[in-house]
Design a protein around this motif. Structure first.
Motif, mmCIF file in Angstrom:
data_model
loop_
_atom_site.group_PDB
_atom_site.id
_atom_site.type_symbol
_atom_site.label_atom_id
_atom_site.label_comp_id
_atom_site.label_asym_id
_atom_site.label_seq_id
_atom_site.Cartn_x
_atom_site.Cartn_y
_atom_site.Cartn_z
ATOM 1 N N PRO A 13 0.832 -1.210 0.000
ATOM 2 C CA PRO A 13 0.000 0.000 0.000
ATOM 3 C C PRO A 13 0.865 1.257 0.000
ATOM 4 O O PRO A 13 2.088 1.181 0.181
ATOM 5 C CB PRO A 13 -0.778 -0.121 1.320
ATOM 6 C CG PRO A 13 0.156 -0.881 2.219
ATOM 7 C CD PRO A 13 0.855 -1.870 1.320
ATOM 8 N N LEU A 14 0.245 2.404 -0.220
ATOM 9 C CA LEU A 14 0.958 3.676 -0.159
ATOM 10 C C LEU A 14 1.633 3.847 1.193
ATOM 11 O O LEU A 14 1.039 3.567 2.243
ATOM 12 C CB LEU A 14 -0.012 4.833 -0.382
ATOM 13 C CG LEU A 14 -0.517 5.065 -1.809
ATOM 14 C CD1 LEU A 14 -1.537 6.192 -1.807
ATOM 15 C CD2 LEU A 14 0.626 5.384 -2.756
ATOM 16 N N LYS A 15 2.864 4.339 1.166
ATOM 17 C CA LYS A 15 3.591 4.605 2.405
ATOM 18 C C LYS A 15 3.188 5.969 2.941
ATOM 19 O O LYS A 15 2.630 6.803 2.237
ATOM 20 C CB LYS A 15 5.100 4.552 2.146
ATOM 21 C CG LYS A 15 5.577 3.216 1.587
ATOM 22 C CD LYS A 15 7.075 3.194 1.388
ATOM 23 C CE LYS A 15 7.529 1.942 0.651
ATOM 24 N NZ LYS A 15 7.137 0.704 1.326
ATOM 25 N N ASN A 16 3.461 6.190 4.223
ATOM 26 C CA ASN A 16 3.155 7.453 4.908
ATOM 27 C C ASN A 16 1.653 7.703 5.068
ATOM 28 O O ASN A 16 1.237 8.827 5.323
ATOM 29 C CB ASN A 16 3.802 8.648 4.197
ATOM 30 C CG ASN A 16 5.305 8.523 4.097
ATOM 31 O OD1 ASN A 16 5.942 7.894 4.938
ATOM 32 N ND2 ASN A 16 5.889 9.108 3.061
ATOM 33 N N PHE A 17 0.859 6.655 4.878
ATOM 34 C CA PHE A 17 -0.577 6.725 5.132
ATOM 35 C C PHE A 17 -0.960 5.538 6.027
ATOM 36 O O PHE A 17 -0.377 4.464 5.907
ATOM 37 C CB PHE A 17 -1.387 6.647 3.832
ATOM 38 C CG PHE A 17 -1.305 7.872 2.969
ATOM 39 C CD1 PHE A 17 -2.254 8.872 3.082
ATOM 40 C CD2 PHE A 17 -0.272 8.029 2.052
ATOM 41 C CE1 PHE A 17 -2.184 10.012 2.287
ATOM 42 C CE2 PHE A 17 -0.186 9.158 1.251
ATOM 43 C CZ PHE A 17 -1.140 10.158 1.363
ATOM 44 N N ASP A 28 -8.189 10.350 4.289
ATOM 45 C CA ASP A 28 -9.038 11.410 4.840
ATOM 46 C C ASP A 28 -8.242 12.588 5.420
ATOM 47 O O ASP A 28 -8.622 13.745 5.216
ATOM 48 C CB ASP A 28 -9.983 10.847 5.901
ATOM 49 C CG ASP A 28 -11.136 10.071 5.286
ATOM 50 O OD1 ASP A 28 -11.281 10.124 4.049
ATOM 51 O OD2 ASP A 28 -11.882 9.409 6.024
ATOM 52 N N PRO A 29 -7.129 12.346 6.166
ATOM 53 C CA PRO A 29 -6.369 13.489 6.685
ATOM 54 C C PRO A 29 -5.860 14.410 5.576
ATOM 55 O O PRO A 29 -5.879 15.638 5.725
ATOM 56 C CB PRO A 29 -5.203 12.831 7.432
ATOM 57 C CG PRO A 29 -5.740 11.502 7.842
ATOM 58 C CD PRO A 29 -6.601 11.070 6.700
ATOM 59 N N ALA A 30 -5.426 13.837 4.468
ATOM 60 C CA ALA A 30 -4.949 14.648 3.345
ATOM 61 C C ALA A 30 -6.089 15.429 2.706
ATOM 62 O O ALA A 30 -5.928 16.595 2.328
ATOM 63 C CB ALA A 30 -4.267 13.761 2.311
ATOM 64 N N ILE A 31 -7.252 14.806 2.596
ATOM 65 C CA ILE A 31 -8.418 15.495 2.037
ATOM 66 C C ILE A 31 -8.835 16.644 2.944
ATOM 67 O O ILE A 31 -9.192 17.734 2.471
ATOM 68 C CB ILE A 31 -9.585 14.512 1.838
ATOM 69 C CG1 ILE A 31 -9.206 13.414 0.826
ATOM 70 C CG2 ILE A 31 -10.831 15.246 1.381
ATOM 71 C CD1 ILE A 31 -8.895 13.927 -0.557
#
Length: 226
Positions: free
Chosen positions: A90-94, A105-108
């Motif tokens: 999966p994507l790192k740093n998430f 959601d935090p990025a959104i």
């Protein structure tokens, strides 16, 4: 020919582990199709995100052999020919929700907090051709989060990350937006613009060639001249 996938799995019950699957190659197969084949024929519990299947929505971004890729666009054939085993993560740093699905959601919310939309002026300004080109290039971002995930500096919590600077640049360039000074303030004081490492990693992984690192350097120039 068969594709051998070693997929990182994570859930509350079993924790983190890697599981191996073999998928028979078919002409034109993408990694998204391979994942769907696994889910339909081998393991219905495998979790991943997808939507448009056309490289437009950015939903299906995963790591393939250590690099963020759009699963719906990445062709399987080169890996079948050259790799004995392909590692999918999966994507790192998430935060991982389950398997290959992460919490964006935090990025959104951060995009919402910076007001990632045009605050229109009353007048209708003329947009010069060169400025229009820059706006268009920065607007190509599809929120795939590849750059955000691959950027080593995002480990610093204060650093906004390349995705956000690309968005800020897009609005700074648009003469219809009535808050250019606010955009620079957001970049420098809230996003910690000058903490960028200038490593160009975000440029290298953007599937739409937005070149966030280049836009970050342009933001620095605009801030110096402001």
């Amino acid at each position: 020919m068969y594709l051998k996938l070693r997929i990182r799995r994570e859930d509350r019950e079993k924790g983190v582990r890697y599981e191996t699957y073999h998928v028979k190659y078919e002409e034109g197969m993408t990694f998204l199709e391979a994942l769907q084949r696994i889910k339909e024929e081998q393991d219905p519990t495998l979790t991943f995100r997808h939507f448009c299947r056309a490289g437009i929505c950015g939903t299906c971004t995963i790591y393939i052999n250590g690099y963020p890729k759009l699963a719906c666009k990445e062709q399987v054939l080169p890996y079948v020919i050259t790799q004995r085993e392909v590692i999918v993560e999966p994507l790192k740093n998430f935060r991982v929700i389950k398997d290959l699905a992460v919490d964006i959601d935090p990025a959104i919310r951060k995009l919402r907090d910076i007001g990632a939309w045009i605050e229109e002026r009353k007048e209708e300004p003329r947009i010069e051709q060169e400025r229009s080109r820059k706006i268009e290039e920065a607007s190509d971002c599809i929120l795939c989060f590849a750059c955000q995930s691959y950027c080593p500096q995002t480990l610093e919590e204060r650093y906004a990350g390349p995705l956000f600077f690309a968005k800020i640049f897009r609005f700074l360039m648009d003469p219809r937006d009535r808050k250019p000074q606010l955009r620079l303030k957001q970049a420098v004081e809230e996003g910690y613009l000058y903490h960028c490492l200038s490593c160009n990693k975000c440029n290298n992984v953007c599937p739409k060639e937005v070149q966030p690192a280049t836009l970050i350097r342009e933001l620095m120039i605009y801030n110096t001249e402001a």
